[in-house]
Write a protein that holds these residues in place. Structure first.
Motif, PDB file in Angstrom:
ATOM      1  N   ALA A 177       0.834  -1.208   0.000  1.00 10.05           N
ATOM      2  CA  ALA A 177       0.000   0.000   0.000  1.00 10.05           C
ATOM      3  C   ALA A 177       0.868   1.257   0.000  1.00 10.05           C
ATOM      4  N   LEU A 178       1.929   1.251   0.807  1.00  9.17           N
ATOM      5  CA  LEU A 178       2.835   2.406   0.826  1.00  9.17           C
ATOM      6  C   LEU A 178       3.496   2.619  -0.532  1.00  9.17           C
ATOM      7  N   PHE A 179       3.879   1.525  -1.196  1.00  8.53           N
ATOM      8  CA  PHE A 179       4.525   1.653  -2.506  1.00  8.53           C
ATOM      9  C   PHE A 179       3.545   2.206  -3.535  1.00  8.53           C
ATOM     10  N   PHE A 180       2.327   1.677  -3.566  1.00  9.93           N
ATOM     11  CA  PHE A 180       1.343   2.187  -4.522  1.00  9.93           C
ATOM     12  C   PHE A 180       0.975   3.632  -4.199  1.00  9.93           C
ATOM     13  N   GLY A 181       0.939   3.986  -2.910  1.00  9.23           N
ATOM     14  CA  GLY A 181       0.702   5.371  -2.546  1.00  9.23           C
ATOM     15  C   GLY A 181       1.826   6.281  -3.016  1.00  9.23           C
ATOM     16  N   LEU A 182       3.061   5.786  -2.914  1.00  6.22           N
ATOM     17  CA  LEU A 182       4.204   6.551  -3.407  1.00  6.22           C
ATOM     18  C   LEU A 182       4.121   6.759  -4.909  1.00  6.22           C
ATOM     19  N   MET A 183       3.831   5.687  -5.646  1.00  5.42           N
ATOM     20  CA  MET A 183       3.753   5.805  -7.097  1.00  5.42           C
ATOM     21  C   MET A 183       2.596   6.712  -7.512  1.00  5.42           C
ATOM     22  N   ALA A 184       1.457   6.607  -6.813  1.00  5.32           N
ATOM     23  CA  ALA A 184       0.328   7.486  -7.118  1.00  5.32           C
ATOM     24  C   ALA A 184       0.714   8.946  -6.892  1.00  5.32           C
ATOM     25  N   SER A 185       1.476   9.221  -5.847  1.00  5.75           N
ATOM     26  CA  SER A 185       1.933  10.588  -5.580  1.00  5.75           C
ATOM     27  C   SER A 185       2.848  11.081  -6.694  1.00  5.75           C
ATOM     28  N   ILE A 186       3.762  10.230  -7.144  1.00 10.28           N
ATOM     29  CA  ILE A 186       4.664  10.609  -8.233  1.00 10.28           C
ATOM     30  C   ILE A 186       3.875  10.882  -9.510  1.00 10.28           C
ATOM     31  N   PHE A 187       2.884  10.035  -9.795  1.00 11.84           N
ATOM     32  CA  PHE A 187       2.103  10.213 -11.022  1.00 11.84           C
ATOM     33  C   PHE A 187       1.287  11.495 -10.966  1.00 11.84           C
ATOM     34  N   LEU A 188       0.756  11.833  -9.782  1.00 12.67           N
ATOM     35  CA  LEU A 188       0.011  13.081  -9.641  1.00 12.67           C
ATOM     36  C   LEU A 188       0.890  14.284  -9.961  1.00 12.67           C
ATOM     37  N   VAL A 189       2.082  14.298  -9.385  1.00 11.91           N
ATOM     38  CA  VAL A 189       3.001  15.405  -9.630  1.00 11.91           C
ATOM     39  C   VAL A 189       3.407  15.444 -11.102  1.00 11.91           C
ATOM     40  N   SER A 190       3.668  14.290 -11.698  1.00 11.67           N
ATOM     41  CA  SER A 190       4.106  14.230 -13.095  1.00 11.67           C
ATOM     42  C   SER A 190       3.023  14.729 -14.041  1.00 11.67           C
ATOM     43  N   LEU A 191       1.769  14.353 -13.778  1.00 14.51           N
ATOM     44  CA  LEU A 191       0.672  14.772 -14.656  1.00 14.51           C
ATOM     45  C   LEU A 191       0.513  16.287 -14.680  1.00 14.51           C
ATOM     46  N   GLU A 192       0.841  16.940 -13.584  1.00 11.66           N
ATOM     47  CA  GLU A 192       0.674  18.381 -13.522  1.00 11.66           C
ATOM     48  C   GLU A 192       1.926  19.139 -13.937  1.00 11.66           C
ATOM     49  N   SER A 193       3.098  18.540 -13.748  1.00 15.94           N
ATOM     50  CA  SER A 193       4.345  19.299 -13.870  1.00 15.94           C
ATOM     51  C   SER A 193       5.123  19.014 -15.136  1.00 15.94           C
ATOM     52  N   ILE A 194       4.851  17.915 -15.800  1.00 14.87           N
ATOM     53  CA  ILE A 194       5.635  17.523 -16.969  1.00 14.87           C
ATOM     54  C   ILE A 194       4.754  17.578 -18.209  1.00 14.87           C
ATOM     55  N   ALA A 195       5.310  18.117 -19.288  1.00 14.90           N
ATOM     56  CA  ALA A 195       4.595  18.138 -20.567  1.00 14.90           C
ATOM     57  C   ALA A 195       4.622  16.727 -21.164  1.00 14.90           C
ATOM     58  N   LEU A 196       3.463  16.085 -21.201  1.00 14.96           N
ATOM     59  CA  LEU A 196       3.374  14.695 -21.636  1.00 14.96           C
ATOM     60  C   LEU A 196       2.571  14.573 -22.914  1.00 14.96           C
ATOM     61  N   THR A 197       2.911  13.577 -23.697  1.00 15.67           N
ATOM     62  CA  THR A 197       2.084  13.253 -24.853  1.00 15.67           C
ATOM     63  C   THR A 197       0.776  12.641 -24.361  1.00 15.67           C
ATOM     64  N   LEU A 198      -0.225  12.611 -25.238  1.00 11.88           N
ATOM     65  CA  LEU A 198      -1.522  12.061 -24.851  1.00 11.88           C
ATOM     66  C   LEU A 198      -1.387  10.609 -24.423  1.00 11.88           C
ATOM     67  N   ARG A 199      -0.552   9.837 -25.126  1.00 14.95           N
ATOM     68  CA  ARG A 199      -0.374   8.428 -24.777  1.00 14.95           C
ATOM     69  C   ARG A 199       0.231   8.276 -23.388  1.00 14.95           C
ATOM     70  N   ASN A 200       1.283   9.037 -23.122  1.00 15.28           N
ATOM     71  CA  ASN A 200       1.927   8.929 -21.817  1.00 15.28           C
ATOM     72  C   ASN A 200       1.014   9.405 -20.696  1.00 15.28           C
ATOM     73  N   LYS A 201       0.214  10.429 -20.972  1.00 17.38           N
ATOM     74  CA  LYS A 201      -0.725  10.914 -19.966  1.00 17.38           C
ATOM     75  C   LYS A 201      -1.758   9.840 -19.639  1.00 17.38           C
ATOM     76  N   ILE A 202      -2.254   9.142 -20.662  1.00 20.91           N
ATOM     77  CA  ILE A 202      -3.230   8.075 -20.440  1.00 20.91           C
ATOM     78  C   ILE A 202      -2.606   6.933 -19.639  1.00 20.91           C
ATOM     79  N   ILE A 203      -1.353   6.595 -19.960  1.00 17.84           N
ATOM     80  CA  ILE A 203      -0.664   5.513 -19.231  1.00 17.84           C
ATOM     81  C   ILE A 203      -0.549   5.858 -17.754  1.00 17.84           C
ATOM     82  N   LEU A 204      -0.155   7.112 -17.454  1.00 13.55           N
ATOM     83  CA  LEU A 204      -0.013   7.513 -16.056  1.00 13.55           C
ATOM     84  C   LEU A 204      -1.369   7.540 -15.349  1.00 13.55           C
ATOM     85  N   GLN A 205      -2.394   8.000 -16.028  1.00 14.21           N
ATOM     86  CA  GLN A 205      -3.719   8.052 -15.412  1.00 14.21           C
ATOM     87  C   GLN A 205      -4.263   6.651 -15.125  1.00 14.21           C
TER      88      GLN A 205
END
Length: 656
Positions: free
Chosen positions: A64-92
């Motif tokens: 649970a802690l690991f998935f929470g960590l990864m979810a936190s990283i993905f949240l920050v990445s979705l807002e802070s990094i310019a992503l292609t549509l494919r990569n954005k869908i993968i992270l979501q």
């Protein structure tokens, strides 16, 4: 060492991105593996991953802690990094499944950390929209972060029932218990009082816990659980390492926070991508370090912690907060010689450490296999495997396992009833081995409560045989155990058992009273109190003791069966039949309970019901002459049981 190695190897932002991409792939591997485990009946290496909670990372809550960590990283990445549509869908999609598995696991600390991250990202989006984007482009609301925040808050506050129902529907059974913050503080106070600078010593938290636990713990179902760690990794380390370890953690956390704050809030980001990488690795490191403050993660997650620590340090490379010092060996031969000597020494130490670690691991494997062999009844194989384990890693746990195997063999020999010269010689050999192993366990760790209890068990087994010195040695070992765990009712209970076996019923009653004073709901002591009352002819007291035990364990069919026998002893056949019926309601195949239920029916005049029970038993046991004789007597209108008998012997009249 891992953090330093990562910092040295990762020398560019591109490599940091590659490592983060590796964690994304690892997240998918963990998710797919766990989904298969949960929904397809643990098909992957069932001998190693035999339950739905078994995973590739470590403990269930670690996941649970690991998935929470990864979810936190993905949240920050979705807002802070310019992503292609494919990569954005993968992270979501990854974010979604990470949260789904967090719901199934439901570890509150992981939800708290994720909620804080989602809240920070929600605020960050609004602030950036107001002060950075200008008038042309404003997005005042981060929908993804807000939804994650709502979910995290819900499961933080009221999610236990929802997750419990989900786990029940999926057949998941999990329970992790650890000392509270207050309980850990008590251990800390005791350990630091004894040795302020160095604590109690490595791997001694369990011993300190038994010494200093509060009396209230004895009233919980986990009173006899030996905890190897406390509320968190940091507090456990301070208890076992004293101010020295406290200073180490303080320096580590202090320097990290100082560096991270300077890098994120006072530094000017010349490269936005580099700034985002620093933010991601700093967030991840802080998340995992706090997990070690408020929890005790397994080794896998601890390793991940220092990987991210190294990535954070690597992300500072080339910025204003780091500089590289180069010292060519050709210009400083003495320095070069010293550096090469130190490197060679480190290589040798690494090889020696790897060899030592491999021996420890192999010893643990042999020990586990030895325990499995003993549980299956193969004493010869168990002895061989445990002997190999001790050769690889001689510790008190392995020695206690050897004692258990010898005691099991000793019980088998005593139950066989053999008294010839060969049996006596074998008895002496097994007893000598058991005593030797228990003494070796004590010499390896004299502060262990379990080691002294194991030694007492060896001598206690032969007390009924009247062997000289057995009772005295057993009592002495129990008193030593009491010093290691002053609040344990088990010590007085074992003393009562020994005194009862030696014929000292008065002393046994006094000892069992002390055990019940420490823990009034201690079922074995309640039953022993009843047995002592029965031996003294006080059937009413014995009945009250067993009823008290049943109140604490209402689903214990054996206790109900014993209560029924006692009621027969006082000729209360109506109450006896009720007790046997309750036992059969719990275990419908309890043959002895059926037998005595039939007996009570005969005394109560319910002849046809009693006869039906005996006929059913006879169908399952056609070779039983006892059942055949009972049925014949009942069919001619006679009661084959003598009412004058105060209490029928508790013999296995039928097979259970």
């Amino acid at each position: 060492l891992v953090a330093i190695l990562v910092m040295m190897v990762i020398d560019s932002g591109r490599k940091i991105q590659n490592v983060l991409m590796g964690f994304l792939l690892a997240t998918w591997v963990l998710m797919i593996f766990q989904i298969i485990q949960i929904f397809f009946g643990t098909p992957i290496f069932p001998s190693y991953f035999g339950s739905e909670t078994a995973n590739l990372l470590g403990k269930w809550n670690d996941l649970a802690l690991f998935f929470g960590l990864m979810a936190s990283i993905f949240l920050v990445s979705l807002e802070s990094i310019a992503l292609t549509l494919r990569n954005k869908i993968i992270l979501q999609v990854t974010l979604f499944f990470s949260i789904v598995l967090m719901v199934i696991i439901n570890f509150q600390l992981a939800w708290v950390f994720l909620a804080l991250t989602a809240f920070a990202m929600t605020i960050f989006t609004s602030i950036r929209a107001l002060f950075v984007h200008g008038e042309g482009k404003k997005r005042l609301f981060n929908v993804v972060a807000f939804l994650v925040l709502i979910v995290a808050i819900f499961f933080t506050v009221t999610g236990d029932n929802t997750s419990a129902r989900i786990q029940e529907s999926l057949g998941i059974e999990t329970l992790e218990v650890r000392p509270s913050l207050e309980g850990t503080r008590t251990v800390l106070a005791t350990a630091l009082t004894e040795n302020l600078f160095f604590g109690a010593g490595p791997n001694t938290f369990s011993d300190e816990w038994l010494k200093s636990r509060s009396p209230e713990i004895l009233l919980t179902p986990f009173w006899n659980v030996t905890f190897n760690s406390g509320f968190g990794t940091v507090s456990t380390g301070i208890a076992t390492g004293g101010l020295l370890v406290a200073f180490g953690w303080l320096v580590l956390l202090g320097l990290f926070l100082y560096t991270a704050v300077r890098a994120l809030f006072t530094g000017v980001a010349q490269n936005s991508n580099a700034y985002v990488l620093t933010a991601l690795t700093a967030l991840s490191t802080l998340y995992l370090l706090l997990a070690h403050v408020f929890y005790v993660p397994g080794q896998g997650l601890s390793l991940v912690t220092f990987v991210f620590f190294g990535l954070f340090l690597a992300s500072l490379r080339g910025g204003q907060f780091s500089r590289t010092i180069e010292r060519p060996f050709v210009h400083a031969p003495r320095f070069g010689f010293a550096a090469i000597f130190i490197l060679a020494l480190l290589v040798l130490l690494s090889i020696a450490s790897a060899y030592g670690a491999s021996r420890l691991y192999a010893g643990a494997v042999y020990h586990s296999r030895g325990i499995q062999a003993s549980q299956s009844g193969d004493v010869t194989l168990a002895r061989s495997l445990l002997s190999t384990a001790v050769t690889l890693n001689d510790n008190d746990l392995f020695r206690r396992s050897q004692v258990s195997v010898e005691l099991m063999e000793l019980r088998n020999l005593l139950q066989s009833g053999s008294t010839d010269e060969s049996a006596q010689q074998k008895f002496q050999e097994i007893l000598s081995n058991a005593i030797l192993y228990s003494q070796q366990a004590i010499s390896l760790n004299p502060d262990s409560f379990d080691n002294w209890m194991s030694n007492a068990a060896v001598y206690g087994l032969i007390v009924p045989l009247g062997i000289e010195g057995a009772l005295e040695n057993a009592l002495q070992a129990l008193e030593e155990a009491r010093v290691r765990s002053p609040m344990s009712p088990e010590v007085d209970f074992r003393i009562a058992e020994l005194l009862s076996a030696s014929g000292n019923l008065e002393g046994a009653e006094d000892a069992v009273s002390k055990a019940l004073k420490l823990k009034p709901d201690y079922t074995p002591a309640i039953l022993l109190s009843g047995q002592l009352a029965l031996s003294d002819g006080r059937l009413d007291d014995a009945i009250n003791s067993v009823r008290a035990a049943i109140y604490l364990e209402p689903q214990n069919a054996l206790l109900l069966y014993q209560l029924g026998l006692l009621y027969i002893g006082v000729r209360d056949y109506a109450s006896a039949s009720g007790a046997f019926q309750a036992a059969l309601a719990i275990d419908s195949e309890y043959a002895n309970a059926s037998f005595y239920l039939g007996e009570t029916y005969l005394f109560l005049g319910r002849t046809e019901e009693g006869l039906s029970i005996f006929r059913d038993l006879y169908e399952k046991n056609p070779d039983s002459t006892v059942l055949g004789a009972i049925i014949s007597s009942v069919e001619v209108g006679e009661n084959p049981f003598a009412e004058e008998q105060a209490l029928p012997p508790e013999s296995a009249v039928v097979e259970q």
